[in-house]
Design a protein around this motif. Sequence first.
Motif, PDB file in Angstrom:
ATOM      1  N   ILE A 137       0.742  -1.019   0.417  1.00  0.00           N
ATOM      2  CA  ILE A 137       0.041  -0.152   0.547  1.00  0.00           C
ATOM      3  C   ILE A 137       1.411   0.987  -0.011  1.00  0.00           C
ATOM      4  O   ILE A 137       0.951   2.225  -0.569  1.00  0.00           O
ATOM      5  N   LYS A 138       1.959   0.993   0.731  1.00  0.00           N
ATOM      6  CA  LYS A 138       3.451   1.739   0.916  1.00  0.00           C
ATOM      7  C   LYS A 138       3.424   2.427  -0.341  1.00  0.00           C
ATOM      8  O   LYS A 138       3.868   3.410  -1.297  1.00  0.00           O
ATOM      9  N   TYR A 139       3.764   1.455  -1.128  1.00  0.00           N
ATOM     10  CA  TYR A 139       4.379   2.083  -2.865  1.00  0.00           C
ATOM     11  C   TYR A 139       3.223   2.216  -3.462  1.00  0.00           C
ATOM     12  O   TYR A 139       3.376   3.493  -4.269  1.00  0.00           O
ATOM     13  N   MET A 140       2.721   2.215  -3.352  1.00  0.00           N
ATOM     14  CA  MET A 140       1.035   2.543  -4.254  1.00  0.00           C
ATOM     15  C   MET A 140       0.425   3.886  -4.098  1.00  0.00           C
ATOM     16  O   MET A 140       0.186   5.257  -4.643  1.00  0.00           O
ATOM     17  N   PHE A 158       2.980   3.586   9.561  1.00  0.00           N
ATOM     18  CA  PHE A 158       2.107   3.094   9.736  1.00  0.00           C
ATOM     19  C   PHE A 158       1.239   3.956  11.216  1.00  0.00           C
ATOM     20  O   PHE A 158       2.351   3.778  12.029  1.00  0.00           O
ATOM     21  N   ASP A 159       0.352   4.428  11.174  1.00  0.00           N
ATOM     22  CA  ASP A 159      -0.414   5.095  11.787  1.00  0.00           C
ATOM     23  C   ASP A 159      -1.318   4.375  13.252  1.00  0.00           C
ATOM     24  O   ASP A 159      -2.406   4.045  12.337  1.00  0.00           O
ATOM     25  N   ILE A 216      12.169  -5.243   4.737  1.00  0.00           N
ATOM     26  CA  ILE A 216      11.198  -4.672   4.180  1.00  0.00           C
ATOM     27  C   ILE A 216      10.567  -3.555   4.303  1.00  0.00           C
ATOM     28  O   ILE A 216       9.585  -3.127   5.182  1.00  0.00           O
ATOM     29  N   SER A 217      10.599  -3.334   2.938  1.00  0.00           N
ATOM     30  CA  SER A 217      10.683  -1.473   3.122  1.00  0.00           C
ATOM     31  C   SER A 217      10.356  -1.063   1.366  1.00  0.00           C
ATOM     32  O   SER A 217      11.397  -1.637   0.673  1.00  0.00           O
TER      33      SER A 217
END
Length: 238
Positions: A137-140, A158-159, A216-217
């Motif tokens: 999701i971060k990548y998108m 992530f919050d 994982i990043s």
Amino acid sequence: MSQRGKYNIHCPKCSHEQVTELYESINVQLSPELKQALLANQLNVVTCEDCGLSFRVDKTLLYNDPAKGLMIYLIPTPEGHFDQGERLFAESLKRLSEALPAGFNPPGVSLVFNRFELVERIFLFDAGLNERIIEYIKYMIYSKNLGKLDPRSKNLLFDAEDSSEKVLCFVVQDVATRKLESVLQYDRGTYKALAEMFDCDEQTATLFELFPGPHISARMLILRGELDPDFPEKGKAP
């Protein structure tokens, strides 16, 4: 058990040197108060004997929650030197493997490069969220907002506090200053759709191929040019 070691520490204010004990590993199943201290930014805090300044010492730390099957190794690594952190991690795993009885496989250990990543990973696990899907999701988010969200200078975290049943929240962090800036919301329904999409052997293998770990990043892979910019389309993400 949690373990501590003795270290020579210099005060960042007055340069006074003193010997103090710092945690090298914490078992939060046996000592849950250490998890709370970590999340409250109070773990490995030192008070200078000379000027009274209190400051946190960032050092390697193994976070272990046996009840949840979670092990995370923090290796503080400067921006742009992640290869060095990965080498140190590999050397540590090799020493662990050599110390174990023959035929006994070492446990799976995740790798993080700073305290923010460590806290984020703990919150993700506690929330029952798949860290690889979160990185997807971060990548998108990065790919759709490159003009405003440059991965060279901005990080996404992530919050957990602001997330809800309807939305997942991410905090934008300035890489240079480590300051937390704006909050982005992402439809939680999309996460559920992704979880269903990846809940099959072929797609799960694809997800692990994209984010193999131990670190994982999405941001790191984007900076290294290892993620296909067309992957969201190829993966048929919602």
